[in-house]
Design a protein around this motif. Sequence first.
Motif, mmCIF file in Angstrom:
data_model
loop_
_atom_site.group_PDB
_atom_site.id
_atom_site.type_symbol
_atom_site.label_atom_id
_atom_site.label_comp_id
_atom_site.label_asym_id
_atom_site.label_seq_id
_atom_site.Cartn_x
_atom_site.Cartn_y
_atom_site.Cartn_z
ATOM 1 N N LYS A 1 7.834 -3.793 -3.582
ATOM 2 C CA LYS A 1 7.156 -3.614 -3.104
ATOM 3 C C LYS A 1 7.295 -2.134 -2.003
ATOM 4 O O LYS A 1 6.731 -1.014 -1.268
ATOM 5 C CB LYS A 1 6.524 -4.841 -1.794
ATOM 6 C CG LYS A 1 5.547 -4.546 -0.400
ATOM 7 C CD LYS A 1 5.778 -5.502 1.014
ATOM 8 C CE LYS A 1 5.263 -6.983 -0.164
ATOM 9 N NZ LYS A 1 4.699 -8.022 0.802
ATOM 10 N N ARG A 2 8.928 -2.245 -1.935
ATOM 11 C CA ARG A 2 9.336 -0.892 -0.766
ATOM 12 C C ARG A 2 9.464 0.464 -1.474
ATOM 13 O O ARG A 2 8.384 1.032 -1.373
ATOM 14 C CB ARG A 2 10.543 -1.492 -0.710
ATOM 15 C CG ARG A 2 11.517 -0.170 -0.352
ATOM 16 C CD ARG A 2 12.975 -0.517 0.211
ATOM 17 N NE ARG A 2 13.677 -0.268 -0.871
ATOM 18 C CZ ARG A 2 14.972 -0.988 -0.911
ATOM 19 N NH1 ARG A 2 15.234 -1.174 0.166
ATOM 20 N NH2 ARG A 2 15.843 -1.296 -2.033
ATOM 21 N N ILE B 1 1.050 -1.084 0.068
ATOM 22 C CA ILE B 1 0.344 0.019 0.381
ATOM 23 C C ILE B 1 0.818 0.822 0.117
ATOM 24 O O ILE B 1 2.143 1.297 1.144
ATOM 25 C CB ILE B 1 -1.166 0.466 1.631
ATOM 26 C CG1 ILE B 1 -1.490 -1.192 1.010
ATOM 27 C CG2 ILE B 1 -1.860 1.378 1.480
ATOM 28 C CD1 ILE B 1 -2.811 -1.654 2.090
ATOM 29 N N SER B 2 0.392 2.077 -0.751
ATOM 30 C CA SER B 2 1.511 3.789 -1.200
ATOM 31 C C SER B 2 1.600 4.299 0.177
ATOM 32 O O SER B 2 0.016 4.322 1.392
ATOM 33 C CB SER B 2 1.223 4.284 -2.514
ATOM 34 O OG SER B 2 -0.256 4.481 -2.365
ATOM 35 N N GLY B 3 2.510 5.211 0.194
ATOM 36 C CA GLY B 3 2.217 6.078 1.285
ATOM 37 C C GLY B 3 1.190 6.468 0.808
ATOM 38 O O GLY B 3 0.353 7.086 2.691
ATOM 39 N N ASP B 4 0.136 7.071 0.669
ATOM 40 C CA ASP B 4 -1.418 7.599 0.159
ATOM 41 C C ASP B 4 -2.519 6.794 -0.088
ATOM 42 O O ASP B 4 -3.528 7.161 0.037
ATOM 43 C CB ASP B 4 -1.533 8.713 -0.970
ATOM 44 C CG ASP B 4 -1.114 8.710 -1.988
ATOM 45 O OD1 ASP B 4 -0.621 7.134 -1.997
ATOM 46 O OD2 ASP B 4 -1.819 9.048 -2.960
ATOM 47 N N GLY B 5 -2.458 5.139 0.755
ATOM 48 C CA GLY B 5 -3.487 4.991 0.630
ATOM 49 C C GLY B 5 -4.048 3.643 -0.908
ATOM 50 O O GLY B 5 -4.224 2.951 -0.028
ATOM 51 N N VAL B 6 -3.411 4.055 -1.328
ATOM 52 C CA VAL B 6 -3.782 3.190 -2.345
ATOM 53 C C VAL B 6 -2.951 1.450 -3.003
ATOM 54 O O VAL B 6 -2.115 1.434 -2.612
ATOM 55 C CB VAL B 6 -2.681 3.601 -4.113
ATOM 56 C CG1 VAL B 6 -3.110 3.033 -5.024
ATOM 57 C CG2 VAL B 6 -3.495 5.286 -4.173
ATOM 58 N N ALA C 1 5.799 5.472 -2.189
ATOM 59 C CA ALA C 1 5.739 6.702 -2.955
ATOM 60 C C ALA C 1 3.964 6.802 -2.421
ATOM 61 O O ALA C 1 3.373 6.598 -1.574
ATOM 62 C CB ALA C 1 4.854 5.959 -4.544
ATOM 63 N N GLN C 2 3.884 8.197 -2.758
ATOM 64 C CA GLN C 2 2.917 9.314 -3.448
ATOM 65 C C GLN C 2 1.980 9.038 -4.005
ATOM 66 O O GLN C 2 2.269 10.451 -5.611
ATOM 67 C CB GLN C 2 3.316 10.496 -2.309
ATOM 68 C CG GLN C 2 3.404 10.360 -1.056
ATOM 69 C CD GLN C 2 3.067 10.750 -0.196
ATOM 70 O OE1 GLN C 2 1.578 10.417 -0.385
ATOM 71 N NE2 GLN C 2 3.038 9.344 0.762
ATOM 72 N N VAL C 3 1.375 8.262 -5.131
ATOM 73 C CA VAL C 3 0.230 8.030 -5.360
ATOM 74 C C VAL C 3 -0.124 9.355 -6.402
ATOM 75 O O VAL C 3 -0.003 9.190 -7.809
ATOM 76 C CB VAL C 3 -0.476 6.919 -6.028
ATOM 77 C CG1 VAL C 3 -0.907 6.063 -6.969
ATOM 78 C CG2 VAL C 3 0.267 5.585 -5.371
#
Length: 575
Positions: A541-542, A268-273, A547-549
């Motif tokens: 994965k890392r 899951i990306s840093g902004d929840g994607v 990332a901030q998608v």
Amino acid sequence: MSLWLSGIGVSRGIAIARVQKLHGGDLEIAEYTVAPEELEREIERFRDAQQQALAQLREVRSKIPAGTPGDIAAFIDTHLLMLDDRSLVDSTVANIRSAGINAEAALRRSRDALVAVFEQMEDPYLRTRRDDVEHVVSRVQRVLTRTERELPGGQVPLTEPTVIVADDITPADIILLSQQAVLAFVTEYGGPLSHTAILARSLGIPAVVGLHNARRLLRENELVIVDGEHGHVLADPDDKALEHYRRKQDQQAQDRRLLQTLRDKPAISGDGVEVRLQANIELPEDAAVATANGAAGIGLYRTEFLYMNRKGLPTEEEQYQAYSRVVSAVRGPITIRTLDLGADKQVDSGQRQGPTPNNPALGLRAIRLCLKEPELFRVQMRALLRASAHGQVRIMLPMISSLSELRQAKALMATCRAELIREGRVVADRIPVGAMIEVPAAAISSSLLAREVDFFSIGTNDLIQYTLAIDRVDDEVNYLYDPLHPAVLRLIHMTIEAGHKAGIEVSMCGEMAGDACYTRLLLGLGLTDFSMHPANVLEVKRAVREAQVGELRRRVADIMQAASLDDFASLLAAL
């Protein structure tokens, strides 16, 4: 004085050790006439050599440690099958009898005929399997000529850290050497799909291939640094270079330890994607490796190995058993690609009729071959449908370029399903059907294709080479192979957008998907479903988790609107 050499980096990592050369390049094979009364004895000499070569490979196979990834043992199994293949044996015996020549020369003629078939194959991966023929024949030739390939260390295993430098390395040699103190491989020939590349990646050993004249330029026992990621070899390094690369080694070791902590964490990306990371596999045994690396399923299961290195076609039952094993072993969905071979491969145990195509990459292959030979396709489809009762099977059709191909394939699938139900066979209620997008025509018409399928999978390997009109395994032009070319990125973006608008899943199963260097870009293009070699899952994965998608999508949108190639390149570099 230091010497800086560059080849093709195919297996990441840094090794610092002394050179040991693997001696024994091409054999010089003489051809001579054998008296008629001696021909049967010459045939017996060939058969004895073949059996000795089989025994050698079986011994290597027995030394593979338990728990080793399945693709490593598969190379030896492939060579064992080839060595025992009737087409190789019978053609050599026929050459001895008909031409009245020695076994070595007769075997060379058989090799040349087989290599010519592989040279015409359109698929880059399958074309490099001509190496299998070369290695198998070379092993028999060395028995016939009593010229064994000399491994460093001979009968005494290597104990000092070593970098092997060779013209090429057989799978058997790689496996034996990997169990000794070998830290890296450097070869004069090969590419990203060569044996050395694939096995080195599976074994986690740094490797540089395609470094021409390496055996001449590097001295025995010379200290070298091998950078398997960037393809560099530094001979006789100074203290400053040694210190720099030893620091990089320490950083990489720490990095690998940190990656292992991500195995059970969500992608899951840093902004929840939420992003799905799946694995590409070729053998049922690879499913366990994929699970161990944290893959969420199988995004590509290649079925070609069932058809290769054999005289007859695999039966429906044989295919069903193979598919069932891997489907049962996978937790989550498994996407199985239908046969992706060309007509130049003799999958029908007979000779292909008609002339060899001038451009086999543009000829009768993949779905085109299956639709032209419907019985071939029907047998595989029935086996796949039967296997669907054991798990979450998805069927993927390769090299789709038109709606008519999709509709024909789906109609044949419906017919097979009806047959099986009438026979009382169990078939899953719903089996998603998808198309590989690997032809520019498919990407351009993706909005139309999306109405007919349940998902897309972007095959970047072929999409890039078809878009840029280059053969990525051709040393003369592979420098033009550029995943970041604006035309390639526009086709990828077009496909993703078409899938999203139609409400279907879009994944990517080509090499771009498994390279963390491209993860941010692909996320920015809207991709949230990746499939790759199991070894790459944690690294990607890392990149996803960091990332901030949302921000990436805004920045990539600006890149795709760039007014010039210079602007495009500079924005891409800053992503």
